[in-house]
Motif scaffolding. Structure first.
Motif, PDB file in Angstrom:
ATOM      1  N   ALA A 126      -1.317  54.326  44.726  1.00 24.67           N
ATOM      2  CA  ALA A 126      -2.633  54.600  45.053  1.00 24.67           C
ATOM      3  C   ALA A 126      -2.855  55.009  46.485  1.00 24.67           C
ATOM      4  CB  ALA A 126      -3.492  53.248  44.939  1.00 24.67           C
ATOM      5  N   GLY A 127      -3.610  56.113  46.995  1.00 18.70           N
ATOM      6  CA  GLY A 127      -3.508  56.605  48.248  1.00 18.70           C
ATOM      7  C   GLY A 127      -2.511  57.295  48.590  1.00 18.70           C
ATOM      8  N   THR A 128      -1.523  57.664  47.843  1.00 17.25           N
ATOM      9  CA  THR A 128      -0.440  58.528  48.027  1.00 17.25           C
ATOM     10  C   THR A 128      -0.532  59.817  47.431  1.00 17.25           C
ATOM     11  OG1 THR A 128       1.096  57.968  46.565  1.00 17.25           O
ATOM     12  CG2 THR A 128       1.001  56.507  48.332  1.00 17.25           C
ATOM     13  N   VAL A 129       0.308  60.600  47.423  1.00 11.48           N
ATOM     14  CA  VAL A 129       0.349  62.043  46.878  1.00 11.48           C
ATOM     15  C   VAL A 129       0.772  61.641  45.388  1.00 11.48           C
ATOM     16  CG1 VAL A 129       1.222  63.490  48.736  1.00 11.48           C
ATOM     17  CG2 VAL A 129       2.850  62.270  47.383  1.00 11.48           C
ATOM     18  N   ALA A 130       1.171  60.531  45.043  1.00  9.67           N
ATOM     19  CA  ALA A 130       1.750  60.298  43.604  1.00  9.67           C
ATOM     20  C   ALA A 130       0.543  59.277  42.942  1.00  9.67           C
ATOM     21  CB  ALA A 130       2.860  59.211  43.780  1.00  9.67           C
ATOM     22  N   ALA A 131      -0.745  59.287  43.463  1.00  9.55           N
ATOM     23  CA  ALA A 131      -1.799  58.601  43.019  1.00  9.55           C
ATOM     24  C   ALA A 131      -2.155  59.339  41.446  1.00  9.55           C
ATOM     25  CB  ALA A 131      -2.997  58.779  43.887  1.00  9.55           C
ATOM     26  N   ASP A 132      -2.413  58.181  40.589  1.00  8.13           N
ATOM     27  CA  ASP A 132      -2.862  58.887  39.145  1.00  8.13           C
ATOM     28  C   ASP A 132      -1.624  59.507  38.513  1.00  8.13           C
ATOM     29  OD1 ASP A 132      -5.242  57.760  39.362  1.00  8.13           O
ATOM     30  OD2 ASP A 132      -6.154  59.612  40.561  1.00  8.13           O
ATOM     31  N   THR A 133      -0.445  59.483  38.827  1.00  2.00           N
ATOM     32  CA  THR A 133       0.695  60.043  38.293  1.00  2.00           C
ATOM     33  C   THR A 133       0.952  59.604  37.008  1.00  2.00           C
ATOM     34  OG1 THR A 133       2.847  60.678  38.559  1.00  2.00           O
ATOM     35  CG2 THR A 133       2.341  58.437  39.090  1.00  2.00           C
ATOM     36  N   ALA A 134       1.476  60.381  35.835  1.00  7.41           N
ATOM     37  CA  ALA A 134       1.830  59.816  34.464  1.00  7.41           C
ATOM     38  C   ALA A 134       3.162  59.274  34.705  1.00  7.41           C
ATOM     39  CB  ALA A 134       1.881  61.022  33.535  1.00  7.41           C
ATOM     40  N   VAL A 135       3.331  58.043  33.955  1.00  7.57           N
ATOM     41  CA  VAL A 135       4.579  57.175  34.034  1.00  7.57           C
ATOM     42  C   VAL A 135       5.183  57.449  32.710  1.00  7.57           C
ATOM     43  CG1 VAL A 135       5.648  55.066  34.936  1.00  7.57           C
ATOM     44  CG2 VAL A 135       3.559  55.906  35.946  1.00  7.57           C
ATOM     45  N   ASP A 136       6.490  57.685  32.754  1.00  6.64           N
ATOM     46  CA  ASP A 136       7.264  57.706  31.585  1.00  6.64           C
ATOM     47  C   ASP A 136       8.347  56.864  31.901  1.00  6.64           C
ATOM     48  OD1 ASP A 136       8.806  58.251  29.048  1.00  6.64           O
ATOM     49  OD2 ASP A 136       9.423  60.130  29.741  1.00  6.64           O
ATOM     50  N   LEU A 137       8.499  55.851  31.222  1.00  6.98           N
ATOM     51  CA  LEU A 137       9.668  54.640  31.527  1.00  6.98           C
ATOM     52  C   LEU A 137      10.581  54.883  30.349  1.00  6.98           C
ATOM     53  CD1 LEU A 137       7.921  51.517  32.903  1.00  6.98           C
ATOM     54  CD2 LEU A 137       9.229  53.071  34.222  1.00  6.98           C
ATOM     55  N   VAL A 138      11.644  54.646  30.664  1.00  3.95           N
ATOM     56  CA  VAL A 138      13.041  54.574  29.752  1.00  3.95           C
ATOM     57  C   VAL A 138      13.684  53.343  29.921  1.00  3.95           C
ATOM     58  CG1 VAL A 138      15.014  55.574  28.622  1.00  3.95           C
ATOM     59  CG2 VAL A 138      13.272  57.063  29.414  1.00  3.95           C
ATOM     60  N   LEU A 139      13.684  52.217  29.107  1.00  7.05           N
ATOM     61  CA  LEU A 139      14.383  50.758  29.334  1.00  7.05           C
ATOM     62  C   LEU A 139      15.269  50.780  28.628  1.00  7.05           C
ATOM     63  CD1 LEU A 139      10.951  48.659  29.042  1.00  7.05           C
ATOM     64  CD2 LEU A 139      11.903  49.817  31.095  1.00  7.05           C
ATOM     65  N   GLU A 140      16.646  50.277  29.284  1.00  5.78           N
ATOM     66  CA  GLU A 140      17.588  50.443  28.550  1.00  5.78           C
ATOM     67  C   GLU A 140      18.033  48.811  28.672  1.00  5.78           C
ATOM     68  OE1 GLU A 140      20.240  53.322  30.351  1.00  5.78           O
ATOM     69  OE2 GLU A 140      19.710  54.637  28.714  1.00  5.78           O
ATOM     70  N   PRO A 141      18.098  47.843  28.090  1.00  6.81           N
ATOM     71  CA  PRO A 141      18.402  46.417  28.290  1.00  6.81           C
ATOM     72  C   PRO A 141      19.915  46.293  27.877  1.00  6.81           C
ATOM     73  CG  PRO A 141      17.366  46.745  25.931  1.00  6.81           C
ATOM     74  CD  PRO A 141      17.569  48.106  26.812  1.00  6.81           C
ATOM     75  N   MET A 142      20.378  45.273  28.653  1.00  6.47           N
ATOM     76  CA  MET A 142      21.993  44.871  28.917  1.00  6.47           C
ATOM     77  C   MET A 142      22.284  44.471  27.292  1.00  6.47           C
ATOM     78  SD  MET A 142      22.618  43.461  32.154  1.00  6.47           S
ATOM     79  CE  MET A 142      23.062  44.285  33.634  1.00  6.47           C
ATOM     80  N   THR A 143      23.268  44.403  26.802  1.00  2.85           N
ATOM     81  CA  THR A 143      23.842  43.745  25.550  1.00  2.85           C
ATOM     82  C   THR A 143      24.384  42.655  25.817  1.00  2.85           C
ATOM     83  OG1 THR A 143      23.971  45.883  24.618  1.00  2.85           O
ATOM     84  CG2 THR A 143      24.985  44.481  23.262  1.00  2.85           C
ATOM     85  N   VAL A 144      24.264  41.638  25.034  1.00  2.00           N
ATOM     86  CA  VAL A 144      25.154  40.226  25.143  1.00  2.00           C
ATOM     87  C   VAL A 144      25.782  40.090  23.648  1.00  2.00           C
ATOM     88  CG1 VAL A 144      23.104  38.917  24.134  1.00  2.00           C
ATOM     89  CG2 VAL A 144      24.745  37.967  25.582  1.00  2.00           C
ATOM     90  N   ALA A 145      27.010  39.877  23.900  1.00  5.46           N
ATOM     91  CA  ALA A 145      28.084  39.544  22.730  1.00  5.46           C
ATOM     92  C   ALA A 145      28.565  38.135  22.844  1.00  5.46           C
ATOM     93  CB  ALA A 145      29.106  40.591  22.909  1.00  5.46           C
TER      94      ALA A 145
END
Length: 118
Positions: A49-68
């Motif tokens: 908010a208040g920057t050149v990135a205000a109202d930007t669309a956000v695409d998140l790619v989440l890669e969780p760790m793996t537990v064995a």
């Protein structure tokens, strides 16, 4: 708290990279510890908010760790913080946690004549 600092750092990196151009989209890859997608997205929007990135669309790619688990043999994604200290199936603590905990700003899209993704 973790998501707030993460969101602010993502926006700061995008604003630097945009060099004054309006940012219309961000693609971010987050590995490692479980984070709440909605909290991160909202945090990015608040930080922008208040920057050149205000109202930007956000695409998140989440890669969780793996537990064995070396006890029962269960292997799977870490979906909460407790799974990083004990096996969700048997409760054993002889576990191996693998994966990347990197946060990568993969791309930004800017609103600029003749220019697109950066």
């Amino acid at each position: 708290m973790h998501e707030t600092g993460l969101s602010e750092a993502i926006v700061a990196a995008a604003v630097r990279r945009a060099a004054g151009r309006r940012v219309t989209g961000l693609r971010v890859r987050i590995g490692g510890h479980p984070v709440d997608r909605d909290v991160v997205t909202q945090g990015i929007q608040l930080a922008a908010a208040g920057t050149v990135a205000a109202d930007t669309a956000v695409d998140l790619v989440l890669e969780p760790m793996t537990v064995a688990c070396n006890g029962c043999g269960r292997s799977g994604p870490v979906d909460d913080h407790l799974a990083m200290v004990s096996c969700p199936q048997c409760g054993g603590v002889d576990i191996d946690v693998t994966g990347s905990d990197d946060v990568v700003l993969e791309s930004i899209t800017v609103d600029s004549a003749g220019r697109g993704a950066v």
